[in-house]
Write an enzyme that holds these catalytic residues in place. Structure first.
Site, PDB file in Angstrom:
ATOM      1  N   ALA A 196      80.486 -13.194 106.166  1.00  0.00           N
ATOM      2  CA  ALA A 196      80.243 -12.166 105.123  1.00  0.00           C
ATOM      3  C   ALA A 196      80.594 -12.407 103.881  1.00  0.00           C
ATOM      4  O   ALA A 196      81.561 -13.259 103.689  1.00  0.00           O
ATOM      5  CB  ALA A 196      80.407 -10.742 105.563  1.00  0.00           C
ATOM      6  N   GLY A 208      80.849 -13.811 109.922  1.00  0.00           N
ATOM      7  CA  GLY A 208      79.331 -13.339 109.959  1.00  0.00           C
ATOM      8  C   GLY A 208      78.472 -14.553 110.265  1.00  0.00           C
ATOM      9  O   GLY A 208      77.345 -14.407 110.654  1.00  0.00           O
ATOM     10  N   GLU A 263      78.329 -15.078 113.810  1.00  0.00           N
ATOM     11  CA  GLU A 263      77.567 -13.998 114.330  1.00  0.00           C
ATOM     12  C   GLU A 263      76.123 -14.208 114.150  1.00  0.00           C
ATOM     13  O   GLU A 263      75.471 -14.138 114.867  1.00  0.00           O
ATOM     14  CB  GLU A 263      78.165 -12.811 113.695  1.00  0.00           C
ATOM     15  CG  GLU A 263      79.331 -12.404 114.036  1.00  0.00           C
ATOM     16  CD  GLU A 263      79.954 -11.214 113.401  1.00  0.00           C
ATOM     17  OE1 GLU A 263      80.213 -11.190 112.391  1.00  0.00           O
ATOM     18  OE2 GLU A 263      80.315 -10.126 114.058  1.00  0.00           O
ATOM     19  N   GLU A 316      87.813 -12.705 111.212  1.00  0.00           N
ATOM     20  CA  GLU A 316      87.873 -11.478 110.796  1.00  0.00           C
ATOM     21  C   GLU A 316      89.444 -10.763 110.838  1.00  0.00           C
ATOM     22  O   GLU A 316      89.989 -10.129 109.886  1.00  0.00           O
ATOM     23  CB  GLU A 316      87.029 -10.495 111.391  1.00  0.00           C
ATOM     24  CG  GLU A 316      85.279 -10.599 110.877  1.00  0.00           C
ATOM     25  CD  GLU A 316      84.888 -11.866 111.424  1.00  0.00           C
ATOM     26  OE1 GLU A 316      85.259 -12.693 112.169  1.00  0.00           O
ATOM     27  OE2 GLU A 316      83.654 -11.767 111.264  1.00  0.00           O
TER      28      GLU A 316
HETATM   29  C1  3H9 Z   1      83.075 -11.317 108.030  1.00  0.00           C
HETATM   30  O1  3H9 Z   1      82.177 -12.220 108.262  1.00  0.00           O
HETATM   31  C2  3H9 Z   1      82.705  -9.912 108.667  1.00  0.00           C
HETATM   32  C3  3H9 Z   1      81.516  -9.925 109.441  1.00  0.00           C
HETATM   33  O2  3H9 Z   1      82.038  -9.610 110.708  1.00  0.00           O
HETATM   34  C4  3H9 Z   1      80.485  -8.910 109.134  1.00  0.00           C
HETATM   35  C5  3H9 Z   1      80.982  -7.475 109.303  1.00  0.00           C
HETATM   36  C6  3H9 Z   1      79.640  -6.458 108.917  1.00  0.00           C
HETATM   37  N1  3H9 Z   1      83.237 -14.502 100.663  1.00  0.00           N
HETATM   38  O3  3H9 Z   1      88.889 -20.965 100.931  1.00  0.00           O
HETATM   39  P1  3H9 Z   1      88.242 -21.851  99.453  1.00  0.00           P
HETATM   40  C7  3H9 Z   1      85.203 -18.266  98.316  1.00  0.00           C
HETATM   41  S1  3H9 Z   1      84.354 -11.297 107.091  1.00  0.00           S
HETATM   42  C8  3H9 Z   1      83.514 -14.476  99.597  1.00  0.00           C
HETATM   43  O4  3H9 Z   1      89.218 -22.166  98.514  1.00  0.00           O
HETATM   44  P2  3H9 Z   1      87.892 -24.141 101.372  1.00  0.00           P
HETATM   45  C9  3H9 Z   1      86.856 -18.477  97.679  1.00  0.00           C
HETATM   46  O5  3H9 Z   1      87.367 -17.280  97.357  1.00  0.00           O
HETATM   47  C10 3H9 Z   1      84.479 -12.909 106.511  1.00  0.00           C
HETATM   48  N2  3H9 Z   1      83.871 -15.659  98.850  1.00  0.00           N
HETATM   49  O6  3H9 Z   1      87.710 -23.348 100.011  1.00  0.00           O
HETATM   50  C11 3H9 Z   1      86.884 -19.493  96.899  1.00  0.00           C
HETATM   51  O7  3H9 Z   1      86.431 -18.861  95.659  1.00  0.00           O
HETATM   52  P3  3H9 Z   1      87.043 -19.565  94.216  1.00  0.00           P
HETATM   53  C12 3H9 Z   1      84.761 -13.959 107.578  1.00  0.00           C
HETATM   54  C13 3H9 Z   1      84.463 -16.465  99.822  1.00  0.00           C
HETATM   55  O8  3H9 Z   1      87.056 -25.457 101.458  1.00  0.00           O
HETATM   56  C14 3H9 Z   1      85.868 -20.461  97.457  1.00  0.00           C
HETATM   57  O9  3H9 Z   1      84.854 -19.627  98.052  1.00  0.00           O
HETATM   58  N3  3H9 Z   1      84.860 -15.320 106.993  1.00  0.00           N
HETATM   59  C15 3H9 Z   1      84.328 -16.568 101.277  1.00  0.00           C
HETATM   60  O10 3H9 Z   1      89.301 -24.525 101.256  1.00  0.00           O
HETATM   61  C16 3H9 Z   1      86.193 -21.617  98.091  1.00  0.00           C
HETATM   62  O11 3H9 Z   1      87.086 -20.953  99.008  1.00  0.00           O
HETATM   63  C17 3H9 Z   1      85.923 -15.830 106.526  1.00  0.00           C
HETATM   64  O12 3H9 Z   1      87.177 -15.016 106.571  1.00  0.00           O
HETATM   65  C18 3H9 Z   1      83.796 -15.389 101.704  1.00  0.00           C
HETATM   66  N4  3H9 Z   1      83.547 -15.235 102.969  1.00  0.00           N
HETATM   67  O13 3H9 Z   1      87.720 -23.344 102.672  1.00  0.00           O
HETATM   68  C19 3H9 Z   1      86.114 -17.316 106.027  1.00  0.00           C
HETATM   69  N5  3H9 Z   1      84.865 -17.509 101.695  1.00  0.00           N
HETATM   70  O14 3H9 Z   1      86.694 -20.904  94.113  1.00  0.00           O
HETATM   71  C20 3H9 Z   1      86.762 -17.005 104.619  1.00  0.00           C
HETATM   72  C21 3H9 Z   1      85.326 -18.280 100.679  1.00  0.00           C
HETATM   73  O15 3H9 Z   1      86.548 -18.719  93.158  1.00  0.00           O
HETATM   74  N6  3H9 Z   1      86.662 -18.445 104.130  1.00  0.00           N
HETATM   75  N7  3H9 Z   1      85.081 -17.838  99.409  1.00  0.00           N
HETATM   76  O16 3H9 Z   1      88.521 -19.249  94.182  1.00  0.00           O
HETATM   77  C22 3H9 Z   1      87.383 -19.591 104.728  1.00  0.00           C
HETATM   78  O17 3H9 Z   1      88.074 -19.611 105.525  1.00  0.00           O
HETATM   79  C23 3H9 Z   1      87.484 -20.766 103.664  1.00  0.00           C
HETATM   80  O18 3H9 Z   1      86.927 -20.393 102.405  1.00  0.00           O
HETATM   81  C24 3H9 Z   1      86.601 -21.906 104.089  1.00  0.00           C
HETATM   82  C25 3H9 Z   1      86.553 -23.184 103.007  1.00  0.00           C
HETATM   83  C26 3H9 Z   1      87.135 -22.547 105.251  1.00  0.00           C
HETATM   84  C27 3H9 Z   1      85.237 -21.574 104.395  1.00  0.00           C
END
Ligand code: 3H9
Length: 675
Positions: A65, A104, A107, A127
């Site tokens: 999400a 998400g 999911e 999450e």
């Molecule tokens: C969820 O899904 C809830 C559901 O169950 C639905 C409920 C109804 N959203 O980490 P990076 C941004 S909860 C918004 O440096 P990498 C991040 O802030 C979500 N922004 O890259 C950054 O911005 P900036 C569950 C996001 O290559 C940029 O993207 N999912 C999100 O080292 C690059 O990120 C997670 O918890 C997001 N979801 O790693 C996954 N994700 O450049 C969270 C990233 O401006 N994300 N951004 O600073 C990660 O673990 C890592 O970002 C990922 C890439 C592994 C994907």
């Protein structure tokens, strides 16, 4: 190709429709993505397509999400509606996964009828790390694919699994060699005429019933009690997996919804979401010109093969970067190298990597007795004893030896980086890189910017931190930088409290109840009470001096503020207690009962005040950087968001300011005005 909107497009390959999400950086399920997906699915329903592929452009499949939308008014098509459309599509939908299908994203893939991936893809429901649970059916669908036990592990740890494991569990139907989308289209054709299978309808893989799996859940809770202590989200995740086993799908979904909303509205999720963005923000250097790029670092020199130097070296060796490590004596060098090897061998024995990897890492290490061998290093990190004269002498020598353009870093915890830089003719190349012990384990790196540090050198140190997996924070030159400066404020109060009437074990208990892994006196025992103490110079001026004079050294000799048995179980030391009582009496301190509340306030409020002063003086770029330091370097509980977040959102800045004034502290103006 038809653009449904700016981030979703639809393409027809014969009778297979391909939906592509292209929403950098990580294809999060923003309102635009949800709207686009809904639009594409509607268009497909009116087309003759026999199957659908859902794929993503860029570096990853949907990574979750859009976290930045949480806590804001809802926009666009709700995620649940989009997922219903996918799951109830009249033709099979195949998710084509590369990169990371997270939260998400996974999911969404679980609502598709099939999942295929490339060999490097990862799958997870992280999450819990945001203080949440998968709120789009993940807790109900994942156990129906990988089994309750595996799903339980995945949702409570947030750790993703790789493509091979995903294939073995049936989460992925096929691992595609070659072009993923092409492979997914071919797969979609193969399954186009098969009866539709929906994850929600199949209970056969859950692995048992509520009754038969009850002991597994009980055991899991008991085993992880320590790791989950203080966190709300793991237990909520467990309850949802239990519901998946015990209840029909739709009932389980209701439990998931209720538990999700409870977490979402709580302070822990707000704190953990804040930390997610704060960590990424910390990597950014304010005011850095966009054309300044980090220098390439292909080789590293480290001076000192002691605990710190060796630990620092391991970071680089593990990341594939060759290291030359220098000591003054062969014996110390051999010892340092042997410790590195032993650490790696222990990790290999625990199965973290194969033994061949130990040799690969050790092969990148060049031990040396000569500073001259650092002439070609791109980055040199000095990690010797905390002594200004020795450090200045080393930097004077490095100035003659290091190649032009080399980054010269000192791993000091307290000393003035500008003074060290002044012992060279190139202070612009010098900065601090303060690692935390054990340096190969702790995630925090304070990058200390000197008065003359060149922005490109600073940017390079920050990039190096990222390359070796650290969370790096920029600090200014002040005594103890960010972390230790605030720690000193806490320690001062802890030391006073035990003279005024609290027991060391009371102070430790209050802070561990708050969520720290250990309290200040447990920490002192662990570090060794005799650090910086010597029998020759001891004047018996502090409690610590007196403990050392009485032969109490901390955990290393089993005697400190606590007595330790063979298994390191601790009990408060009567000897230490008597020394404290005698000391207090000698100083004329009237002991009194001290409440837990007072202990907490006196330990934490001055820390927050010191943090505010650090901001006043521009020694940290932003309040959230301070929080990142405390969470990653000192065990501040992540669910409380760090000291500055806690002050702002929990304890209250005004309350803290008023209490500090009453205690007689000089209060930072920022504590009153906000940061
Ligand atoms: C969820 O899904 C809830 C559901 O169950 C639905 C409920 C109804 N959203 O980490 P990076 C941004 S909860 C918004 O440096 P990498 C991040 O802030 C979500 N922004 O890259 C950054 O911005 P900036 C569950 C996001 O290559 C940029 O993207 N999912 C999100 O080292 C690059 O990120 C997670 O918890 C997001 N979801 O790693 C996954 N994700 O450049 C969270 C990233 O401006 N994300 N951004 O600073 C990660 O673990 C890592 O970002 C990922 C890439 C592994 C994907």
């Amino acid at each position: 190709m038809t653009a449904i909107n700016a981030v979703v497009s639809l393409d027809h390959h014969g009778d297979v429709a391909v939906i592509t999400v292209n929403s950098p950086p990580v294809n999060a399920l923003s309102a635009d993505v949800r709207d686009g997906l809904a639009g594409a699915l509607k268009a497909i329903a009116e087309s003759p397509a026999k199957a659908v592929v859902l794929a993503c452009a860029g570096r990853t499949f949907i990574a979750g999400a859009d976290i930045s939308e949480f806590g804001k008014p809802p926009r666009g098509v709700p995620l649940h509606d989009v997922l219903d459309m996918i799951e109830s599509a009249p033709v099979p939908v195949v998710a084509a996964i590369h990169g990371t299908a997270l939260g998400g994203g996974l999911e969404t893939a679980l609502c598709c009828h099939y999942r295929v991936s490339d060999a490097k893809a990862k799958f997870g429901l992280p999450e819990v790390k945001l203080g949440l649970l998968p709120g789009a059916g993940g807790t109900q669908r994942l156990p129906r694919v990988v089994g309750a036990e595996k799903a339980l592990h995945m949702v409570t740890t947030g750790t993703p699994i790789g493509a091979k494991a995903a294939h073995e569990t049936g989460l992925v139907s096929r691992i595609i060699e070659g072009d993923l989308t092409e492979g997914a289209i071919a797969f979609a054709r193969e399954v186009a005429s098969q009866p539709l299978v929906r994850v929600r309808d199949d209970n056969s893989k859950l692995g048992g019933t509520a009754a038969s799996l009850a002991p597994m859940f009980a055991d899991y809770r008991a085993k992880n009690a320590k790791a989950f202590r203080g966190f709300e989200a793991p237990e909520a995740n467990i309850k949802c997996i239990e519901a998946a086993v015990a209840l029909p799908f739709d009932e389980g979904m209701k439990v998931e919804r209720t538990e999700f909303m409870k977490l979402m509205q709580g302070l822990q999720a707000t704190a953990q979401r804040y930390v997610f963005f704060a960590e990424r923000q910390a990597a950014k250097i304010d005011g850095l010109a966009p054309d300044i790029k980090p220098l390439p670092i292909a080789s590293v020199g480290i001076i000192g093969a002691g605990t710190m130097g060796g630990g620092i070296a391991m970071n680089f060796l593990s990341a594939g970067i060759p290291v030359t490590i220098v000591e003054t004596k062969q014996e110390a060098l051999d010892r340092g190298v042997a410790v590195i090897r032993r650490n790696y061998e222990n990790s290999a024995k625990k199965g973290r990597f194969p033994m061949s990897e130990v040799e690969a890492r050790m092969a990148r290490l060049t031990p040396s007795l000569s500073l001259e061998d650092l002439a070609h290093a791109d980055l040199i990190i000095e990690a010797v004893f905390e002594n200004m004269d020795i450090k200045k002498d080393i930097f004077g020598k490095l100035d003659r030896i290091a190649k032009p353009g080399a980054v010269l870093a000192t791993n000091t915890s307290y000393l003035n980086v500008d003074e060290i830089a002044a012992s060279t003719s190139r202070p612009q190349a010098v900065l601090g890189m303060h690692f935390f012990s054990p340096a190969n384990v702790m995630r925090l790196l304070e990058v200390v910017r000197g008065a003359k540090t060149d922005p490109q050198i600073l940017a390079t140190a920050m990039a190096v931190g990222k390359a070796i997996g650290k969370v790096s924070v920029v600090a200014g030159v002040c005594h103890g930088f960010i972390g230790n400066r605030m720690l000193a404020a806490r320690q001062e109060q802890a030391n006073k409290l035990i003279l005024e009437g609290a027991k060391p074990s009371d102070v430790d208990r209050v802070l561990t109840d708050f969520g720290f892994p250990m309290g200040p006196f447990q920490m002192a025992d662990l570090a060794g009470l005799d650090i910086g103490w010597s029998a020759e110079t001891s004047k018996g001026e502090t409690v610590r001096d007196r403990l050392c004079e009485a032969g109490l050294r901390g955990q290393k000799n089993g005697k400190g503020f606590y007595d330790y048995d063979e298994a390191r179980n601790r009990t408060p030391s009567p000897v230490a207690e008597q020394i404290i009582l005698d000391y207090a009496a000698e100083k004329g301190i009237n002991r009194r009962d001290i409440t837990d509340e007072e202990i907490l306030e006196r330990c934490l409020y001055p820390m927050v005040n010191e943090g505010a002063k650090i901001l006043d003086e521009g020694m940290a770029q932003r309040a959230s950087d301070i929080d990142i330091v405390w969470i990653n370097g000192y065990g501040w509980p992540v669910y409380r968001g760090g000291p500055m977040f806690w002050a702002e959102h929990d304890a209250g800045r005004d309350t803290i300011a008023a209490a500090l004034e009453k205690m007689g502290h000089e209060v930072s103006p920022k504590l009153k005005s906000g940061w």
